[in-house]
Design a protein around this motif. Structure first.
Motif, PDB file in Angstrom:
ATOM      1  N   GLU A  81       5.520 -37.270  18.696  1.00 35.14           N
ATOM      2  CA  GLU A  81       5.513 -37.887  20.030  1.00 35.14           C
ATOM      3  C   GLU A  81       4.134 -37.670  20.628  1.00 35.14           C
ATOM      4  OE1 GLU A  81       6.358 -36.182  23.547  1.00 35.14           O
ATOM      5  OE2 GLU A  81       4.971 -34.700  22.760  1.00 35.14           O
ATOM      6  N   THR A  83       3.289 -36.996  24.212  1.00 38.58           N
ATOM      7  CA  THR A  83       3.063 -36.321  25.491  1.00 38.58           C
ATOM      8  C   THR A  83       2.367 -34.965  25.342  1.00 38.58           C
ATOM      9  OG1 THR A  83       5.038 -37.440  26.227  1.00 38.58           O
ATOM     10  CG2 THR A  83       4.186 -35.726  27.677  1.00 38.58           C
ATOM     11  N   ARG A 112       8.664 -39.167  12.466  1.00 43.56           N
ATOM     12  CA  ARG A 112       9.813 -38.259  12.553  1.00 43.56           C
ATOM     13  C   ARG A 112      10.631 -38.427  11.286  1.00 43.56           C
ATOM     14  NH1 ARG A 112      11.791 -39.254  18.899  1.00 43.56           N
ATOM     15  NH2 ARG A 112       9.688 -39.016  19.757  1.00 43.56           N
ATOM     16  N   GLU A 114      13.616 -38.805  10.271  1.00 44.23           N
ATOM     17  CA  GLU A 114      14.957 -39.093  10.759  1.00 44.23           C
ATOM     18  C   GLU A 114      15.764 -39.760   9.656  1.00 44.23           C
ATOM     19  OE1 GLU A 114      15.914 -39.918  14.709  1.00 44.23           O
ATOM     20  OE2 GLU A 114      13.889 -40.571  15.211  1.00 44.23           O
ATOM     21  N   TYR A 121      13.159 -45.310  12.323  1.00 39.59           N
ATOM     22  CA  TYR A 121      12.214 -45.238  11.220  1.00 39.59           C
ATOM     23  C   TYR A 121      11.515 -43.883  11.186  1.00 39.59           C
ATOM     24  CZ  TYR A 121      13.138 -50.158  11.947  1.00 39.59           C
ATOM     25  OH  TYR A 121      13.779 -51.351  12.133  1.00 39.59           O
ATOM     26  N   GLN A 126       4.630 -46.463  19.270  1.00 40.07           N
ATOM     27  CA  GLN A 126       4.919 -46.376  20.700  1.00 40.07           C
ATOM     28  C   GLN A 126       3.700 -46.825  21.493  1.00 40.07           C
ATOM     29  OE1 GLN A 126       5.648 -42.247  21.671  1.00 40.07           O
ATOM     30  NE2 GLN A 126       7.813 -42.346  21.093  1.00 40.07           N
ATOM     31  N   GLU A 130       1.009 -41.584  30.703  1.00 39.12           N
ATOM     32  CA  GLU A 130       1.223 -40.284  31.334  1.00 39.12           C
ATOM     33  C   GLU A 130       0.394 -40.232  32.615  1.00 39.12           C
ATOM     34  OE1 GLU A 130       3.444 -38.611  29.636  1.00 39.12           O
ATOM     35  OE2 GLU A 130       3.167 -39.335  27.574  1.00 39.12           O
ATOM     36  N   ARG A 255      17.636 -35.877  27.538  1.00 38.30           N
ATOM     37  CA  ARG A 255      16.681 -36.435  26.598  1.00 38.30           C
ATOM     38  C   ARG A 255      16.466 -35.463  25.457  1.00 38.30           C
ATOM     39  NH1 ARG A 255      14.292 -40.377  25.987  1.00 38.30           N
ATOM     40  NH2 ARG A 255      12.149 -39.762  26.357  1.00 38.30           N
ATOM     41  N   TYR A 259      10.904 -30.626  27.463  1.00 40.07           N
ATOM     42  CA  TYR A 259       9.978 -30.429  28.575  1.00 40.07           C
ATOM     43  C   TYR A 259      10.376 -31.093  29.884  1.00 40.07           C
ATOM     44  CZ  TYR A 259       7.862 -34.617  26.233  1.00 40.07           C
ATOM     45  OH  TYR A 259       7.626 -35.807  25.612  1.00 40.07           O
ATOM     46  N   TYR A 260      11.490 -31.839  29.898  1.00 39.40           N
ATOM     47  CA  TYR A 260      11.777 -32.619  31.091  1.00 39.40           C
ATOM     48  C   TYR A 260      12.279 -31.789  32.263  1.00 39.40           C
ATOM     49  CZ  TYR A 260      10.966 -36.766  28.346  1.00 39.40           C
ATOM     50  OH  TYR A 260      10.371 -37.721  27.568  1.00 39.40           O
ATOM     51  N   ALA A 277      17.891 -46.904  22.481  1.00 44.30           N
ATOM     52  CA  ALA A 277      16.783 -46.638  23.411  1.00 44.30           C
ATOM     53  C   ALA A 277      15.528 -47.415  22.999  1.00 44.30           C
ATOM     54  CB  ALA A 277      16.481 -45.150  23.474  1.00 44.30           C
ATOM     55  N   GLY A 279      12.978 -47.336  25.119  1.00 46.29           N
ATOM     56  CA  GLY A 279      11.924 -46.574  25.791  1.00 46.29           C
ATOM     57  C   GLY A 279      12.539 -45.443  26.577  1.00 46.29           C
ATOM     58  N   GLY A 300       5.806 -39.456  32.693  1.00 42.36           N
ATOM     59  CA  GLY A 300       5.356 -40.488  31.761  1.00 42.36           C
ATOM     60  C   GLY A 300       6.501 -41.109  31.001  1.00 42.36           C
TER      61      GLY A 300
HETATM   62  P1  HAM Z   1      11.348 -40.541  22.944  1.00 40.57           P
HETATM   63  O1  HAM Z   1      12.560 -40.926  23.737  1.00 40.57           O
HETATM   64  O2  HAM Z   1      11.527 -39.538  21.886  1.00 40.57           O
HETATM   65  O3  HAM Z   1      10.287 -40.059  24.004  1.00 40.57           O
HETATM   66  O4  HAM Z   1      10.703 -41.831  22.293  1.00 40.57           O
HETATM   67  C1  HAM Z   1      10.386 -42.976  23.074  1.00 40.57           C
HETATM   68  C2  HAM Z   1      10.785 -44.250  22.359  1.00 40.57           C
HETATM   69  O5  HAM Z   1      10.193 -44.292  21.067  1.00 40.57           O
HETATM   70  C3  HAM Z   1      12.269 -44.382  22.096  1.00 40.57           C
HETATM   71  O6  HAM Z   1      12.939 -44.866  23.231  1.00 40.57           O
HETATM   72  C4  HAM Z   1      12.299 -45.360  20.942  1.00 40.57           C
HETATM   73  O7  HAM Z   1      12.203 -46.684  21.426  1.00 40.57           O
HETATM   74  C5  HAM Z   1      11.047 -45.025  20.176  1.00 40.57           C
HETATM   75  N1  HAM Z   1      11.407 -44.198  19.010  1.00 40.57           N
HETATM   76  C6  HAM Z   1      11.590 -42.855  18.965  1.00 40.57           C
HETATM   77  N2  HAM Z   1      11.927 -42.462  17.733  1.00 40.57           N
HETATM   78  C7  HAM Z   1      11.966 -43.582  16.959  1.00 40.57           C
HETATM   79  C8  HAM Z   1      12.255 -43.840  15.578  1.00 40.57           C
HETATM   80  N3  HAM Z   1      12.539 -42.860  14.732  1.00 40.57           N
HETATM   81  N4  HAM Z   1      12.198 -45.121  15.147  1.00 40.57           N
HETATM   82  C9  HAM Z   1      11.885 -46.131  15.991  1.00 40.57           C
HETATM   83  N5  HAM Z   1      11.610 -45.938  17.291  1.00 40.57           N
HETATM   84  C10 HAM Z   1      11.642 -44.691  17.784  1.00 40.57           C
HETATM   85  C11 HAM Z   1       9.038 -39.598  23.710  1.00 40.57           C
HETATM   86  O8  HAM Z   1       8.511 -39.721  22.642  1.00 40.57           O
HETATM   87  C12 HAM Z   1       8.333 -39.001  24.900  1.00 40.57           C
HETATM   88  N6  HAM Z   1       7.020 -38.535  24.479  1.00 40.57           N
HETATM   89  C13 HAM Z   1       8.240 -40.023  26.019  1.00 40.57           C
HETATM   90  C14 HAM Z   1       7.514 -39.485  27.220  1.00 40.57           C
HETATM   91  C15 HAM Z   1       6.247 -39.738  27.577  1.00 40.57           C
HETATM   92  N7  HAM Z   1       8.027 -38.666  28.121  1.00 40.57           N
HETATM   93  C16 HAM Z   1       7.108 -38.390  29.014  1.00 40.57           C
HETATM   94  N8  HAM Z   1       6.027 -39.004  28.706  1.00 40.57           N
END
Ligand code: HAM
Length: 421
Positions: A81, A83, A112, A114, A121, A126, A130, A255, A259-260, A277, A279, A300
């Motif tokens: 990620e 942030t 990731r 996953e 994926y 992304q 922020e 979430r 950190y939230y 999700a 976003g 962010g």
């Molecule tokens: P997150 O919810 O883990 O947040 O990821 C944000 C978005 O990335 C998800 O809503 C999804 O659309 C996409 N995403 C995450 N994992 C996958 C995956 N394995 N495959 C496809 N799409 C994926 C964050 O990453 C935080 N850093 C967001 C944030 C920014 N919070 C504060 N600032």
């Protein structure tokens, strides 16, 4: 032997790749209008940054990180990620000593490990934003509005915004233990029981029906917010309402990252696979301290490019968001001399802003005209020996078949007038 893209990954190939590019573009356009500046951080960081920032007990850190030792013996992790990395970079470069809030955005690949399936994926993209250094409900509301704006500009109508507050360092501990007391009384498997002890909020996010059924009476964070958090959240909600940003209160929204604090939100879309999700984000007032920095509040989000493309495909919005591909003029040389002349002319056309390509490889008229048709160009520019002698080229409008001779010296001006807006 032949190779395939690794499990959980895929290639962006035309025209889908061009759709993805335009999605990134449209996600960042509202940010740029709001004063966010572009940053780029490395695709890998010290493992400890994510372990501390995202949280040891999260699935991301405990199960999904691509971690390895580099040749210098350092533990490195491909970023799961953005942030934690962005906060690290802002602190490292002292941006927080300048005007606040520090507003930045980024776009890139994340990793990731996953369980791979449609919409989920191991390598994904992304666009994120922020804003650091200020605790102001208007900044939270701006953030949320900017993502809503991005989805709307793509024409998506099925995106729903879920909103919650997770409280702060003052009120969260009491909620956490109230939730733990409740969860300890349920019939749960061993892994989930362990989770109750280390990260009880995550249990609320369990998707299994047998767990969900038992959670109906779980205490809600909204009933445990302190006065300051309640007031803050009320203000965010009211600003969103005034701005016309539709949202649904979801007191069960937690979430996957530790950190939230306070404002948390997710944009969801049904019908793009098991994952909904597109976003998500929120406020993270303690993150800077978690990674060894000074107090530096922040808020962010990150939007998933891959899932947003799936949503566009579901809503039939592919064409509307895919820029016209290919060139407008396709030059067909008949002979070596013609190739020399057209090579220069094609460069001149491009210099004038007209997209142009040349039939490479000496295919002969038939093959080259087939190439022109396939290129999707509007015009073929044909030059043979007789044309060179006459100082003109044949301009053929491919859709109508209409063909006219145009003096070589006038070609660039003519196409520029016709094609450059
Ligand atoms: P997150 O919810 O883990 O947040 O990821 C944000 C978005 O990335 C998800 O809503 C999804 O659309 C996409 N995403 C995450 N994992 C996958 C995956 N394995 N495959 C496809 N799409 C994926 C964050 O990453 C935080 N850093 C967001 C944030 C920014 N919070 C504060 N600032």
């Amino acid at each position: 032997m032949t190779f395939q893209a690794p499990k959980g990954t895929f290639d962006w190939m035309p025209p889908r790749s061009e759709l993805a590019l335009s999605v990134r573009e449209q996600m960042s356009a509202p940010l740029r209008l709001a004063g966010y500046r572009y940053v780029e951080t490395p695709a890998f960081e010290d493992t400890a940054l994510f372990a501390r920032g995202v949280g040891e007990s999260t699935d991301i850190v405990s199960k999904e990180m691509y971690t390895f030792e580099d040749k210098g013996g350092r533990s490195i992790t491909l970023r799961p990620e953005g942030t934690a990395a962005v906060v690290r970079a802002v602190l490292q470069h002292g941006l927080h000593h300048g005007p606040l809030p520090v507003k930045v955005w980024y776009s890139g690949s994340f990793y990731r490990y996953e369980r791979a399936q449609k919409g989920r994926y191991r390598h994904f993209s992304q666009v994120g934003a922020e804003a650091l250094g200020v605790e102001d409900p208007a900044l939270d509301a701006e953030m949320i509005q900017l993502a809503a704006e991005a989805f709307a500009s793509l024409g998506l109508t099925g995106v729903e915004l879920l909103l919650n507050s997770l409280g702060c360092a003052a009120c969260r501990p009491a909620y956490r233990s109230a939730l733990q007391d409740f969860l300890r009384g349920l019939d749960l498997d061993d892994a989930t029981r362990a989770r109750v002890e280390i990260n009880p909020l995550r249990v609320l996010d369990d998707k299994r029906p047998e767990v969900r059924a038992q959670l109906a009476e779980a205490p809600l964070v909204s009933d445990h917010l302190c006065e300051a958090c309640k007031g803050y959240h009320e203000e965010v909600r009211s600003l969103l309402r005034t701005a016309g940003v539709a949202f649904t209160d979801d007191p069960r929204l937690v979430r996957g990252l530790d950190y939230y604090t306070r404002t948390t939100f997710e944009y969801v879309y049904e019908g793009i696979g098991a994952q909904t999700a597109v976003g998500g984000g929120g406020r993270y007032d303690g993150l800077s301290e978690m990674i060894g920095g000074p107090p530096l509040p922040g808020v962010g989000w990150a939007l998933g490019v891959d899932r947003t493309v799936l949503a566009l495909e579901t809503e039939g919005l592919v064409e509307a968001n895919t820029p016209r591909a290919g060139v407008e003029v396709y030059a067909v040389p008949l002979g070596d001399e013609a190739r020399r002349v057209l090579f220069d002319l094609v460069l001149e056309l491009r210099g004038a802003g007209v997209s142009a390509d040349l039939a490479f490889g000496g295919k002969g008229v038939k093959g080259a005209m087939k190439g022109a048709d396939r290129s999707g160009a509007a015009y073929a520019l044909i030059l043979g020996e007789r044309d060179i002698a006459a100082g003109a080229a044949q301009v053929k409008h491919l859709a109508s078949g209409e063909q006219t001779a145009v003096p070589l010296a006038e070609i660039v001006t003519m196409f520029k007038e016709k094609l450059v807006k």
